[in-house]
Motif scaffolding. Structure first.
Motif, mmCIF file in Angstrom:
data_model
loop_
_atom_site.group_PDB
_atom_site.id
_atom_site.type_symbol
_atom_site.label_atom_id
_atom_site.label_comp_id
_atom_site.label_asym_id
_atom_site.label_seq_id
_atom_site.Cartn_x
_atom_site.Cartn_y
_atom_site.Cartn_z
ATOM 1 N N GLN A 165 0.900 -1.223 -0.080
ATOM 2 C CA GLN A 165 -0.072 -0.145 -0.205
ATOM 3 C C GLN A 165 0.895 1.188 0.083
ATOM 4 O O GLN A 165 2.131 1.120 -0.116
ATOM 5 C CB GLN A 165 -0.890 -0.061 1.259
ATOM 6 C CG GLN A 165 -1.922 -1.246 1.254
ATOM 7 C CD GLN A 165 -2.948 -0.979 2.462
ATOM 8 O OE1 GLN A 165 -2.849 -0.241 3.201
ATOM 9 N NE2 GLN A 165 -3.933 -1.976 2.057
ATOM 10 N N GLU A 208 -5.313 -0.080 -3.124
ATOM 11 C CA GLU A 208 -5.754 1.425 -2.945
ATOM 12 C C GLU A 208 -4.628 2.268 -3.664
ATOM 13 O O GLU A 208 -4.087 3.133 -3.080
ATOM 14 C CB GLU A 208 -5.791 1.693 -1.398
ATOM 15 C CG GLU A 208 -6.745 1.204 -0.625
ATOM 16 C CD GLU A 208 -6.807 1.316 0.702
ATOM 17 O OE1 GLU A 208 -5.942 1.775 1.209
ATOM 18 O OE2 GLU A 208 -7.832 1.156 1.470
ATOM 19 N N ARG A 215 -4.380 6.077 -3.824
ATOM 20 C CA ARG A 215 -3.746 6.925 -2.681
ATOM 21 C C ARG A 215 -2.356 7.321 -3.106
ATOM 22 O O ARG A 215 -1.641 8.185 -2.278
ATOM 23 C CB ARG A 215 -3.683 6.008 -1.329
ATOM 24 C CG ARG A 215 -4.877 5.633 -0.964
ATOM 25 C CD ARG A 215 -4.985 4.901 0.243
ATOM 26 N NE ARG A 215 -4.261 5.659 1.334
ATOM 27 C CZ ARG A 215 -3.325 5.116 2.371
ATOM 28 N NH1 ARG A 215 -3.380 3.882 2.429
ATOM 29 N NH2 ARG A 215 -2.642 5.970 3.189
ATOM 30 N N GLY A 227 -8.251 -0.705 -6.593
ATOM 31 C CA GLY A 227 -8.891 0.190 -5.861
ATOM 32 C C GLY A 227 -10.216 0.530 -6.216
ATOM 33 O O GLY A 227 -10.863 -0.018 -7.208
#
Length: 483
Positions: free
Chosen positions: A281, A313, A316, A351
């Protein structure tokens, strides 16, 4: 015939490492390399041969073994080529150096290396056998499954170089027998592909729902397996590009699980050397200060080499505001993008749907490198009930529900209706498969709460009922209201 005249390395001065190798002076070779380790792969000025070429050509096996086992800073170059494009294995087999050939093969040298004229070691071994009547190097190569169907630059396989007539029967019979065995093995490849596809189907059968995604994966899997079969048939086809992907969907829709299945598939068909999936991540990639992000990201990329880098994700990594010049997420993304053409790694970006648009728009090369986009839909209540049943019927020994079972009244239909009644669409969308894990934990706690300490019925002690599941769902609703 082949390029290097009679195939023997030319004499060299005794004081050179090549001369010491030719003379079989192991102690002298050891002394030379201790004085100057850089001589390990030194090429002589005439034939451009390394010491390993010379040792293999003269069958000086003690020196071959010493060079292969060398523990210095540099390793011996097993596939080094002389001026004719011949490797040490070429030199060994065309000079009847059987013992040296075996040592080289045991160390994993490439049996299909091509000289400048396209000849493989087996071509040269056949040539040598025709000159001497000695088939020993041919036999050694065939025992390591050298390709009898390899073609040289004239389009000839080794068998084509054997003239008809008396004196060549033994060599003809030897090659013909191995060619038939290899033909049968290639035919068996169809069984391998069927087995591989069966294993893949078994793996994706564990995925609940996502029917469109599974169809896409089947097309992809079949394509890769057919490519494997085409190459086994000797067809020269282009290699597939590394299948970098984007998984788009809400949490709990199975993205990580599918990545692990894909890791096994890519390993199974030879696109990746391992089936490992390295999950990262933003916090695993992005540093807090200038100069920290690059090295941090490169370490993770190195850890993932040979397998899949799963960037969860991924959105991000992209700042919400373009003016945010203190965010280093873009640097991490660029580091990842820089290795995606290397063939050493497959990257999956995962994501939510809308935020992932920022990732796609942030880098001009993203869509060129990421060739597969998979949508992960939210689970229906019936699918969530099916997931719950599967978790209860085949729990791992590390599961909190290991050893427990469902009451017969807990059918998929009954659980689906219960989930629909006790949860909102919004809550299911937020949790998806994660809702099942929370529900089962809550249900087990409710079972413990309602049991009497005087209960001595083993079946009752491990049976989760609809009442427990309902209580577990209501607890999830209460937790939501407190937020």
């Amino acid at each position: 015939m082949p390029g290097s005249q009679n195939g023997r390395p030319r004499p060299a001065k005794a004081e050179t490492i090549h001369g010491l190798v030719r003379a079989g002076d192991l102690a002298g070779v050891q002394r030379k390399l201790q004085e100057n380790p850089a001589l390990l792969n030194d090429k002589n000025p005439v034939m451009s041969q390394t010491p390993l070429h010379v040792a293999a050509g003269y069958n000086n096996t003690d020196i071959v073994k010493f060079l292969l086992d060398w523990q210095g800073a540099d390793a011996v170059e097993l596939e080094a080529k002389n001026m004719y494009g011949e490797t040490p294995l070429h030199m060994a087999v065309k000079n009847s150096s059987c013992e040296s050939a075996k040592l080289l093969l045991e160390h994993g040298v490439y049996t299909e290396a091509k000289a400048n004229n396209g000849m493989s070691p087996l071509h040269l071994a056949v040539w040598h056998a025709l000159q001497t009547g000695d088939c020993s190097t041919v036999t050694v190569l065939l025992s390591y499954n050298a390709d009898c169907y390899a073609k040289d630059d004239e389009g000839k396989i080794p068998l084509n170089h054997i003239p008809g007539g008396a004196g060549n029967e033994k060599l003809l019979q030897l090659l013909t027998r191995y060619m038939e065995e290899q033909r049968k093995r290639k035919a068996v490849m169809s069984c391998h592909e069927q087995q591989a596809m069966a294993e893949f189907e078994e793996a994706i059968s564990q995925i609940v729902g996502l029917q469109e995604l599974k169809m896409q994966l089947r097309r992809w899997a079949r394509g890769m397996l057919f490519d494997e079969k085409r190459r086994a048939m000797g067809l020269g086809i282009a290699s597939r590009r590394a299948p970098h992907m984007a998984f788009v969907g809400n949490p709990g829709t199975g993205k990580t699980m599918v990545a692990r299945i894909l890791g096994k598939l890519l390993y199974m068909v030879g696109i990746l050397p391992t089936d490992k999936v390295t999950e990262v991540q933003r916090t695993d990639l992005v540093g807090e200060f200038v100069g920290h992000t690059g090295p941090k990201t490169r370490r993770k990329i190195k850890d993932a080499e040979g397998g899949i880098l799963f960037v969860d994700e991924a959105y991000r990594l992209i700042p919400m505001q373009k003016s945010d010049d203190k965010d280093y997420g873009l640097e991490a993304l660029e580091e990842i993008m820089s290795v995606m053409d290397s063939g050493k790694i497959v990257v999956i970006f995962a994501g939510y749907c809308e935020p992932m648009r920022r990732v796609i728009a942030s880098n001009d090369g993203f869509c060129r490198r990421v060739t597969k986009f998979f949508d992960f839909d939210d689970f229906t209540t019936a699918e969530l009930a099916e997931i719950l049943h599967r978790k209860m019927n085949s729990p791992s020994d590390t599961s909190l529900l290991y050893g427990f079972k469902l009451h017969p009244s807990c059918s998929i239909e009954a659980i689906g209706e219960l989930i629909a009644r006790e949860t909102t669409v919004e809550r299911r969308k937020q949790l998806n498969g994660g809702l099942v894990d929370i529900l089962l934990i809550n249900a087990r706690e409710n079972l413990d709460l309602r049991l009497d300490f005087n209960c001595d019925d083993a079946d009752t002690m491990i049976t989760i009922t609809l009442e427990d599941l309902e209580a577990g769902l209501r607890q999830i609703s209460r937790q939501r209201q407190l937020r």
